[in-house]
Design an enzyme around this catalytic site. Structure first.
Site, PDB file in Angstrom:
ATOM      1  NE  ARG A 186      -1.223   1.538   3.050  1.00  0.00           N
ATOM      2  CZ  ARG A 186       0.339   2.627   3.800  1.00  0.00           C
ATOM      3  NH1 ARG A 186       1.475   2.073   4.300  1.00  0.00           N
ATOM      4  NH2 ARG A 186      -0.241   3.941   3.611  1.00  0.00           N
ATOM      5  N   GLY A 187       0.197   2.381  -0.226  1.00  0.00           N
ATOM      6  CA  GLY A 187       1.104   4.145  -0.528  1.00  0.00           C
ATOM      7  C   GLY A 187       0.977   3.778  -1.547  1.00  0.00           C
ATOM      8  CB  ALA A 188      -0.031   6.788  -4.263  1.00  0.00           C
TER       9      ALA A 188
ATOM     10  NE  ARG B 186      -5.986   1.072  -2.686  1.00  0.00           N
ATOM     11  CZ  ARG B 186      -5.600   1.486  -1.377  1.00  0.00           C
ATOM     12  NH1 ARG B 186      -4.765   0.849  -1.061  1.00  0.00           N
ATOM     13  NH2 ARG B 186      -6.817   1.973  -0.990  1.00  0.00           N
TER      14      ARG B 186
ATOM     15  CD  GLN C 119      -4.307   3.197   6.137  1.00  0.00           C
ATOM     16  OE1 GLN C 119      -4.735   3.374   6.926  1.00  0.00           O
ATOM     17  NE2 GLN C 119      -4.677   3.114   5.201  1.00  0.00           N
TER      18      GLN C 119
ATOM     19  CG  ASP D 134      -3.268   7.873  -2.735  1.00  0.00           C
ATOM     20  OD1 ASP D 134      -3.687   8.660  -1.187  1.00  0.00           O
ATOM     21  OD2 ASP D 134      -3.082   7.075  -2.376  1.00  0.00           O
TER      22      ASP D 134
ATOM     23  CG  ASN E 170      -3.022  11.307   1.878  1.00  0.00           C
ATOM     24  OD1 ASN E 170      -2.586  11.025   1.161  1.00  0.00           O
ATOM     25  ND2 ASN E 170      -2.991  11.851   2.988  1.00  0.00           N
ATOM     26  CE  LYS E 171      -6.450   5.497   3.578  1.00  0.00           C
ATOM     27  NZ  LYS E 171      -7.048   4.844   2.788  1.00  0.00           N
TER      28      LYS E 171
HETATM   29  O1  MRU Z   1      -5.165   2.942   1.105  1.00  0.00           O
HETATM   30  P1  MRU Z   1      -3.489   3.416   1.615  1.00  0.00           P
HETATM   31  O2  MRU Z   1      -2.942   3.124   3.104  1.00  0.00           O
HETATM   32  O3  MRU Z   1      -2.707   3.154   0.733  1.00  0.00           O
HETATM   33  O4  MRU Z   1      -3.042   4.755   1.260  1.00  0.00           O
HETATM   34  C1  MRU Z   1      -1.893   5.820   1.794  1.00  0.00           C
HETATM   35  C2  MRU Z   1      -1.974   6.750   1.486  1.00  0.00           C
HETATM   36  O5  MRU Z   1      -3.111   7.847   1.973  1.00  0.00           O
HETATM   37  C3  MRU Z   1      -0.975   7.995   1.196  1.00  0.00           C
HETATM   38  O6  MRU Z   1      -1.468   8.406   1.968  1.00  0.00           O
HETATM   39  C4  MRU Z   1      -0.572   8.269   0.374  1.00  0.00           C
HETATM   40  O7  MRU Z   1      -0.395   6.734  -0.186  1.00  0.00           O
HETATM   41  C5  MRU Z   1       0.750   8.500   0.495  1.00  0.00           C
HETATM   42  S1  MRU Z   1       2.518   7.549   0.347  1.00  0.00           S
HETATM   43  C6  MRU Z   1       3.123   7.583   0.788  1.00  0.00           C
END
Ligand code: MRU
Length: 351
Positions: A51-53, A94, A201, A242, A252-253
């Protein structure tokens, strides 16, 4: 410097599988998954094992390389067709993080440009391109961290949301990058990490990473940000992203946009950090960004032995939200710090 003992994504020794740390099991256990098949890879993204973009982008690059091994017996056109089908499938896992489609299309463009090559060479090229995406990510995170650190002071209180650290990228991170780099240079920050309901997270991954690096970290519930700001504990908010639209609206999240509203109210700088590959010039504004909707069970049952809420209650579980560009103080990228008006600063950096 590496803050984690292991990279969140890499190839195995024989280079026929992608190895990831299963992030759903952290911080209790460090479990590695070795993935060779398309559906395993799709599930790893879908369930947030990876996970994480930016990390999803690096992972997708390697997945395309490993999947190409199955196509080495095909002819030129058959190879490209099969790889496009693989990319299309992974891209469905996703929808919000642009880095996924960015890495997949980069791999497809690579093989499409090799008009005179056979599958062996195209497969080799996919491995090389995946390594390049990975190395670029490490370099980009370092530049983002340097740029972000230039805006912070020793002793600052910082608030972050979700996890935008080394687990969400491949080194340092974006939102956590300046904090980790600063620690290396002797800065002492006080970091407040939102738990980040529903998948936690912040509580599970950000607290783990920062504690491992020796950073002072305090976990708060998501609804405690306002009191922390009003008590003067927070000097800046740092978050990842993201997808960034060409006008600076940022996905973002879920919960990020509320923090931006609070930060504006309290006069606290709100910084969004991410690589240039997160900027999507095909999105004019946040309205064009597709928001992922996830399983209601993540709210209703996932963390409880028995459901807490009455039977029959409904759940709404959007995984991301969009922060209006008007609420953002600066977007900190590997190519520099972008200030409003974002339409102009983004256009300049992307050209
Ligand atoms: O659903 P996730 O855990 O993949 O969401 C991640 C986020 O929202 C992060 O802030 C984003 O991907 C940037 S990660 C460097």
């Amino acid at each position: 410097m590496k803050y984690l003992d292991n990279d969140p994504v890499k190839l195995n020794g024989p280079k026929d599988a992608v190895v990831i740390i299963d992030q759903t099991r952290l911080p209790k256990e460090t479990v590695f998954l070795e993935l060779k098949k398309l559906e395993e890879m799709y599930d790893a993204i879908k369930t947030l094992s990876v996970r994480g973009a930016p990390c999803i982008g690096v992972f997708a690059g390697y997945c395309m390389a490993v999947l190409s091994l199955e196509q080495r017996g095909a002819d030129h056109d058959g190879f490209i067709k099969a790889m496009k089908e693989n990319a299309d499938r992974l891209n469905l896992s996703r929808p919000t993080a642009v880095n996924l489609s960015w890495a997949l299309s980069r791999q497809i463009r690579k093989i499409e440009s090799m008009t005179d090559s056979g599958p062996e060479d195209m497969s080799r090229a996919l491995f090389e391109e995946a390594e390049r995406i990975h190395e670029e990510d490490i370099r980009m995170c370092l530049s983002i961290s340097e740029n972000g650190l230039s805006l912070l002071k020793n002793g600052d209180g910082l608030l972050t949301h979700c996890n935008a650290g080394a687990l969400a990228t491949t080194r340092y991170g974006t939102g956590l990058g300046p904090i980790l780099l600063g620690k290396e240079r002797g800065y002492e920050f006080r970091v407040y990490s939102d738990e980040t309901r529903p998948l936690l997270q912040g509580a599970r991954l950000t607290a783990y990473e920062l504690a491992k690096a020796g950073v002072d970290v305090t976990v708060i519930c998501d609804n405690m940000a306002n009191i922390c700001m009003s008590e003067g504990r927070i000097d800046a908010v740092l978050v990842g992203c993201d997808r960034v639209a060409s006008n600076g609206d940022t996905a973002n999240k879920i919960g990020t946009s509320g923090l931006a509203v609070l930060a504006k109210h309290h006069g606290i700088p709100f910084y969004v950090l991410g690589p240039y590959s997160t900027i999507d010039m095909n999105c004019d504004s946040g309205k064009d960004i597709k928001i992922e909707q996830r399983d209601p069970e993540e709210i209703s049952t996932m963390w409880y032995e028995k459901p807490l809420t009455v039977e029959g209650a409904k759940y709404y579980n959007p995984a991301f939200d969009v922060t209006d560009h008007d609420l953002i103080t600066a977007i900190i990228t590997d190519k520099g710090i972008l200030y409003p008006p974002f339409k102009d600063s983004i256009k300049k950096v992307m050209s």
